[in-house]
Design an enzyme around this catalytic site. Structure first.
Site, PDB file in Angstrom:
ATOM      1  N   LYS A  54       4.980  -5.050   2.216  1.00 18.45           N
ATOM      2  CA  LYS A  54       5.935  -5.248   1.158  1.00 18.45           C
ATOM      3  C   LYS A  54       6.712  -3.522   0.917  1.00 18.45           C
ATOM      4  O   LYS A  54       7.787  -3.629   0.965  1.00 18.45           O
ATOM      5  CB  LYS A  54       5.607  -5.586  -0.071  1.00 18.45           C
ATOM      6  CG  LYS A  54       5.487  -7.325  -0.114  1.00 18.45           C
ATOM      7  CD  LYS A  54       4.741  -7.838  -1.151  1.00 18.45           C
ATOM      8  CE  LYS A  54       4.402  -9.522  -0.925  1.00 18.45           C
ATOM      9  NZ  LYS A  54       3.534 -10.146  -2.114  1.00 18.45           N
ATOM     10  N   GLN A  98       0.360  -9.132  -7.429  1.00 18.76           N
ATOM     11  CA  GLN A  98      -0.237  -9.616  -6.315  1.00 18.76           C
ATOM     12  C   GLN A  98      -1.148 -10.676  -6.852  1.00 18.76           C
ATOM     13  O   GLN A  98      -2.223 -10.451  -7.472  1.00 18.76           O
ATOM     14  CB  GLN A  98      -0.602  -8.563  -5.117  1.00 18.76           C
ATOM     15  CG  GLN A  98      -0.936  -9.293  -3.722  1.00 18.76           C
ATOM     16  CD  GLN A  98       0.241  -9.741  -3.086  1.00 18.76           C
ATOM     17  OE1 GLN A  98       1.194  -9.377  -3.216  1.00 18.76           O
ATOM     18  NE2 GLN A  98       0.038 -10.750  -2.301  1.00 18.76           N
ATOM     19  N   ASP A 121       9.315 -12.155  -8.455  1.00 22.46           N
ATOM     20  CA  ASP A 121       8.783 -13.322  -7.522  1.00 22.46           C
ATOM     21  C   ASP A 121       9.324 -14.534  -8.081  1.00 22.46           C
ATOM     22  O   ASP A 121       8.811 -15.762  -7.217  1.00 22.46           O
ATOM     23  CB  ASP A 121       7.169 -13.515  -7.855  1.00 22.46           C
ATOM     24  CG  ASP A 121       6.213 -12.478  -6.992  1.00 22.46           C
ATOM     25  OD1 ASP A 121       6.593 -12.903  -5.837  1.00 22.46           O
ATOM     26  OD2 ASP A 121       5.427 -11.863  -7.519  1.00 22.46           O
TER      27      ASP A 121
HETATM   28  N1  GUN Z   1       0.172 -13.900  -2.774  1.00 27.63           N
HETATM   29  C1  GUN Z   1       0.432 -14.423  -1.530  1.00 27.63           C
HETATM   30  N2  GUN Z   1       1.959 -14.801  -1.782  1.00 27.63           N
HETATM   31  C2  GUN Z   1       2.500 -14.008  -2.813  1.00 27.63           C
HETATM   32  C3  GUN Z   1       3.634 -13.880  -3.431  1.00 27.63           C
HETATM   33  O1  GUN Z   1       4.773 -14.270  -2.744  1.00 27.63           O
HETATM   34  N3  GUN Z   1       3.830 -13.167  -4.698  1.00 27.63           N
HETATM   35  C4  GUN Z   1       2.917 -12.659  -5.022  1.00 27.63           C
HETATM   36  N4  GUN Z   1       3.121 -11.976  -6.213  1.00 27.63           N
HETATM   37  N5  GUN Z   1       1.501 -12.760  -4.575  1.00 27.63           N
HETATM   38  C5  GUN Z   1       1.311 -13.513  -3.415  1.00 27.63           C
END
Ligand code: GUN
Length: 287
Positions: A54, A98, A121
């Site tokens: 990311k 996350q 998100d």
């Molecule tokens: N863990 C796995 N996929 C995601 C996501 O799209 N967002 C977040 N915050 N954690 C994740």
């Protein structure tokens, strides 16, 4: 393999270039560089890789990114305080905590604490509500990434039967919501299947579009797929050194008309949507 391979990596690269151009224009007009802060608690290696990807993507799009790393044993109250500081910081536009979080921390408490206009998100109840009503502020990253792939490969969704496997808050539920809305790359008839669904295989066999998001390696087998169906695989499962999806790729790709690979399918599209949401958050802040 007879199916068209839906190349998420290539589509995401195009999206990232579009976002870079929009972010540059935005910065020129306002002087603001969109800034995403990722919070990573603990040392789960997969989460560390996702967060790094990311951050790299932010760099490619000309967005600022910062990582807050906290130890596994961080108390919930301390994480909450970190989130509140980020909420209050006018130099931060998007906040991503996350998942998964360590077991002693209640994810709901932390996610609810992220202020809605920085919730890139799209997990906050206010943002989920707007999405359900068909007037989203942010797009749910993975579902919107899947929808964009359907658009890019000109898959007809209007009136199509889309079967979503999985009812998670992060993928299954928002995916179904996007596909059932009125409008482009939507207007589908949607069925959500889950662990308690009866005759699951026979329902999946009726699907024109299958979205697999159940976290079980190779769960969708060739006998569950109608010839010519479009298959989108959200799963990322580890089998030794190898990543496999929720779809038994080789046999299913002989039957489907289009299919996403793992890796290189939905994963990069999730990240590209996150970048778009971060720019949207900065635009909301500036506007
Ligand atoms: N863990 C796995 N996929 C995601 C996501 O799209 N967002 C977040 N915050 N954690 C994740």
């Amino acid at each position: 393999m007879s199916a068209t391979l839906m190349d998420g990596k290539a589509v995401a690269a195009r999206m990232t270039a579009e976002i870079a151009s929009d972010a540059a224009a935005f910065q020129h007009a306002t002087g603001v560089v969109p800034h995403l802060v990722a919070v990573l608690v603990g040392d789960d290696p997969a989460s560390a890789v996702y967060v790094r990807n990311k951050q790299k993507a932010c760099e490619k799009a000309g967005l600022k990114s910062t990582l807050h790393r906290l130890p596994t044993e961080t108390p919930e109250a301390d994480l909450l305080r970190t989130v509140e500081q980020l909420n209050a910081n006018s130099e931060v536009h998007g906040i991503l905590v996350q998942l998964p979080l360590p077991k002693h921390i209640c994810e709901q408490v932390i996610l609810d604490a992220v202020v809605a206009h920085k919730d890139v998100d799209c997990f906050h109840p206010h943002n989920v509500g707007l999405l359900v009503q068909g007037r989203p502020r942010f797009l749910p990253c993975t579902p919107a990434g899947c929808q964009r792939l359907l658009a890019e490969y000109k898959i007809e969704t209007a009136g199509a039967h889309a079967v979503v496997l999985g009812r998670s808050e992060i993928v299954g539920k928002p995916m179904a919501m996007l596909l059932v809305q009125r409008g482009a790359v939507a207007d589908a008839t949607v069925t959500i299947c889950h662990s308690r669904t009866r005759e699951l295989a026979s329902i999946v066999r009726q699907a024109d579009i299958v979205i697999a998001a159940i976290g079980k390696p190779r769960f969708v087998t060739a006998d569950m797929v109608k010839p010519g169906a479009v298959v989108i695989d959200v799963g990322i499962n580890r089998e030794g050194d190898k990543l496999v999806g929720d779809v038994d790729f080789e046999p299913v790709s002989q039957i489907a008309s289009a299919i996403t690979p793992v890796p290189g399918g939905v994963g990069p599209m999730t990240i590209a949507t996150l970048l778009r949401n971060t720019l949207t958050a900065a635009q909301l802040f500036a506007g």
